[in-house]
Structure formats: C-alpha cells, structure tokens
Design an enzyme around this catalytic site. Structure first.
Site, PDB file in Angstrom:
ATOM      1  N   GLY A 177       0.809  -1.222   0.000  1.00  8.91           N
ATOM      2  CA  GLY A 177       0.000   0.000   0.000  1.00  8.91           C
ATOM      3  C   GLY A 177       0.836   1.263   0.000  1.00  8.91           C
ATOM      4  N   GLY A 228      -9.394  -7.534 -37.014  1.00  4.18           N
ATOM      5  CA  GLY A 228     -10.699  -7.038 -37.452  1.00  4.18           C
ATOM      6  C   GLY A 228     -11.729  -7.178 -36.339  1.00  4.18           C
ATOM      7  CD  GLU A 237       4.939  -1.861  -9.646  1.00  3.62           C
ATOM      8  OE1 GLU A 237       6.065  -1.428  -9.376  1.00  3.62           O
ATOM      9  OE2 GLU A 237       4.370  -2.751  -9.010  1.00  3.62           O
TER      10      GLU A 237
END
Ligand code: FAD
Length: 387
Positions: free
Chosen positions: A132, A342, A366
């Site tokens: 975190g 496509g 990152e």
C-alpha cells in the site's frame, strides 16, 4: 515465431534459466490459458493460481532458500514474468506483488524475526501480501501521502487510506507506507488488526482477472515488532521495492505483446481476403515487421538489464527505461494486433483484447509512462522536471 531464436538470444540463457522458462510456459499453456476467458469475463482472480505458483517455486524466486526462495537469477525472474504475462497480466501482477513488493521489503528492510515469521509462509502461498503506497490523492507523487503513523506506547496508530491495491481484498498482510514524525516508514499490517479493512474495487475494465482493493486504516494499532526497521530511508525504501517490480514488468509486458503477436500472425496467415492471405499484403507485413523488431529489441534490453542486475550494476534509471519501453511497445503492439484481427479482435475468444485492456493498467501502474520519461529526462539533463 520464436523471437528468442531470431538474434540467437536463446544461446545466452543458462540451462537453469531455460528450464525455469519452459516449465512456466507449460504451466501457463495447460493451467492458465484455458481459464482466462471466463475469469476475465467474471472479473475474478482464480485462487488456485496461488497454490500452483507456490508449488512451482515462483513466489520469492530470487530469495535465499533459507526463506523459501529458489535463489534464481534476475534473468530467471524476468523470464517467469514474461511467461506468466503471456497468460494474463493479472497473474503476473499477483506474483510481482507477492515477490517484489511484499517479500522483498521484508527480506531487505525487515528484522531476522520478521523474515523467519513471514517469508517461508509467503513462499508457500500460505500468507498473501499486498503493498500500500498509492492513495486517493497521492499517486505519481507518493511524498504527498496523508496516511500517518503516530508513535504510541508499544507501537504506532495508523490512520489513512490506500487506493488501487493489488491483492488487497484477500491479502493476509499489507506492507503499508505511512508518515511518522521521522519520515515515511514501512509497516507490516496483519489482516486481523482492529480497524484494518480492504474493500474491493469493482467495475474495472482492465486487469479484470486481478483482485484490486482499497486499504482503510482506522486507528489501527501496529506493534513495534511490525515496523520494518530498515525502512528509515524514507521514500527510497518503497521506491527500491518498485524498482524490483518494474524490472519484472518490463519483461512481463513483452510476454503479453508476444502472445498478441503470435495470435495475430497465425490469424493473418490463415485468413483470406481479396483471394489471398491477409499476411501476404504489404501493409500487413509492415505491421508485423515493426512489431517483431520492437519485441526483439525489448528482449535485448531486458536481458542486458537482467545480467547487470545479477552483477548488482543495474540502476533504477535503467529499470525506468526498460519499464517505459516495455509498456509503451507492448500496448502499441496489442492495439495493432487488435486492429489486425478485425471484428474478431474485440472478442475475448481471441485473447488480444484482454491483453490490450490489461496493458492499459500495466502502462499506468508502477510509475506511469510520463513519470519514467521524467526520470530519464532528469538523468540526461541533471534537471528535475517533476515539479
Ligand atoms: P496521477 O498521478 O494522478 O497521474 C494522472 C496522469 O498525470 C498520468 O498520465 C500521469 O503520467 C500524469 N502526471 C502525473 N504527474 C505528472 C508530471 N509531473 N508531469 C507530467 N505528467 C504527470 N499502487 C500501489 O501502491 N500498490 C498496488 O498494488 C497498486 N496496484 C495497482 C493496480 C491497478 C490495476 C492500478 C490501475 C493501479 C495500481 N496502483 C497500485 C496505483 C498506481 O501505481 C497508480 O495508479 C500510478 O502510480 C498513477 O497514479 P494515479 O493513478 O494517482 O495517477
């Protein structure tokens, strides 16, 4: 088309590196690819990947064996990331976060007790980590983070929120970076600490087979024993973890690009329009030549960087160049292949659109493309253009 054969890069790998690469390639073909279409559609990370990657020794691959690692080379780690991302960027993200962003900081900045307590279980896939750093209002500029860690008797009180955290919703522990009176420090926050929660972020249209969440910290008491003692160097500690992970991302992105390239090449050889294979048209061959060249060049860059890393000579600026290059070209190649298929290019059945949308995140996380451009710019000029 085996890109490694083209510049005989294959001959530069050791027997062990080839063995690791081939093992992971087989695993991805047999166990990962058959699941990806449905997992992506359902927006779920297949949890069986945790045990499988642990059993293959891919969690903490480069760490010493006493902590459950395989003591493999950085090039091996790069090859593993490339093969995993040939399957899906979400799987590679899981392994990157566990190995480079969670096990690495505990190994590098943790105490011996912390290493013994967490690393072998993390290598075995019994404990899962998340990292975190990013917050709702602090992304490219992590120094502006608002999460705080206040010193109290016996530990710290953590308050704040982290955003866009890979693995957070099912992680057993989080490496959380927070501001203390002495600067930014890293903490090992365990799932069952009071006030810690990880709501899942829903409605993603990229990295759908990766689990992403927030980390909410409401007056969480973290004992002194869970402060990473070696993280006293402020932001340079989390940035050094990111350098490890970015190295793997540079390789990984090329795995996704190669998957798209291989699928498109086969498709273009087999599909006929105007009475001949699409691969026989000059405009199409120009696209293939361009992509083939960029993949080959990226492999050369990544391999040289890996060898330097194994000699402890790789710098974070070199890693920035490889992450920026890999993500830029991989995303470009995926978009080109999507076009070359496509209408079929937008179907999950052909995999290319999945890689393409995944790479949008890989390009951003990152350190965004711009951030790595500024890192290179500062290296070249000596002038800081970040702020
Ligand atoms: P911002 O920083 O707001 O940037 C927005 C745009 O502005 C970008 O294009 C950026 O390049 C540009 N920009 C910013 N500053 C400058 C500048 N000075 N000059 C020019 N352009 C600039 N974070 C974690 O901590 N742990 C994780 O596990 C994690 N996992 C993630 C998983 C996913 C799927 C995603 C999408 C993100 C994840 N992140 C994680 C967060 C990620 O690292 C950030 O999203 C990233 O660093 C960008 O921050 P931001 O989103 O706040 O964008």
């Amino acid at each position: 088309m085996n890109v490694e054969d083209f510049l005989l890069l294959e001959t530069q790998l050791t027997d062990e590196e080839r063995l690791i690469r081939d093992t992971v390639q087989k695993y991805v073909t047999k166990e990962v690819l058959p699941l990806m279409e449905s997992s992506y559609e359902a927006g779920e990370f297949p949890r069986q990947f945790i045990k499988q990657t642990a059993e293959l020794g891919l969690l903490g691959l480069t760490l010493p064996s006493e902590y459950g690692g395989a003591e493999a080379s950085s090039v091996s780690y790069g090859l593993v990331c490339r093969e995993l991302e040939r399957g899906d960027s979400g799987l590679r993200s899981f392994v990157s976060v566990q190995s480079s962003l969670c096990m690495y900081p505990i190994f590098r900045f943790g105490s011996e007790e912390q290493r013994q307590k967490y690393l072998p279980k993390m290598a075995a896939g019994e404990l899962i980590g998340c990292f975190g750093l990013t917050e709702p209002d602090a992304g490219s500029d992590p120094s502006s983070m608002r999460t705080t860690a206040k010193k109290v008797d016996g530990g710290y009180r953590l308050n704040g929120a982290k955003m866009w955290i890979t693995n957070a919703p099912f992680a057993d522990l989080a490496i959380v970076w927070a501001k203390t009176e002495d600067g930014i420090r890293g903490f090992i926050v365990e799932r069952d600490f009071d006030g810690f929660s990880t709501p899942e972020i829903k409605h993603k249209l990229s990295l759908r087979a990766s689990c992403t969440g927030e980390i909410v910290l409401e007056d969480v008491f973290v004992p002194d024993a869970n402060l990473l003692p070696g993280s006293e160097r402020g932001l340079s500690a989390p940035l050094s973890c990111l350098t490890q992970a970015r190295f793997g991302i540079a390789w990984g992105a090329m795995g996704a690009a190669e998957a798209c390239f291989d699928i498109a090449t086969e498709y273009l050889i087999n599909r006929k329009q105007f009475n001949k294979p699409l691969a026989g048209f000059q405009l199409v061959q120009a696209e293939l030549a361009e992509m083939f060249s960029e993949i080959t060049k990226a492999h050369c860059l990544n391999l040289q960087l890996g060898r330097l890393k194994d000699q402890d000579k790789a710098t974070h600026v070199m890693v920035s160049m490889a992450k920026r290059n890999g993500c830029h070209h991989a995303l470009d190649i995926a978009r080109r292949c999507r076009n070359l298929l496509g209408g079929n290019g937008i179907s999950l059945e052909y995999h290319v659109i999945r890689h393409m949308t995944n790479l949008e995140s890989v390009f951003t996380y990152e350190g965004t493309h711009n951030v790595h451009t500024l890192t290179l710019g500062r290296h070249i000029t000596g002038l800081n253009a970040f702020a």
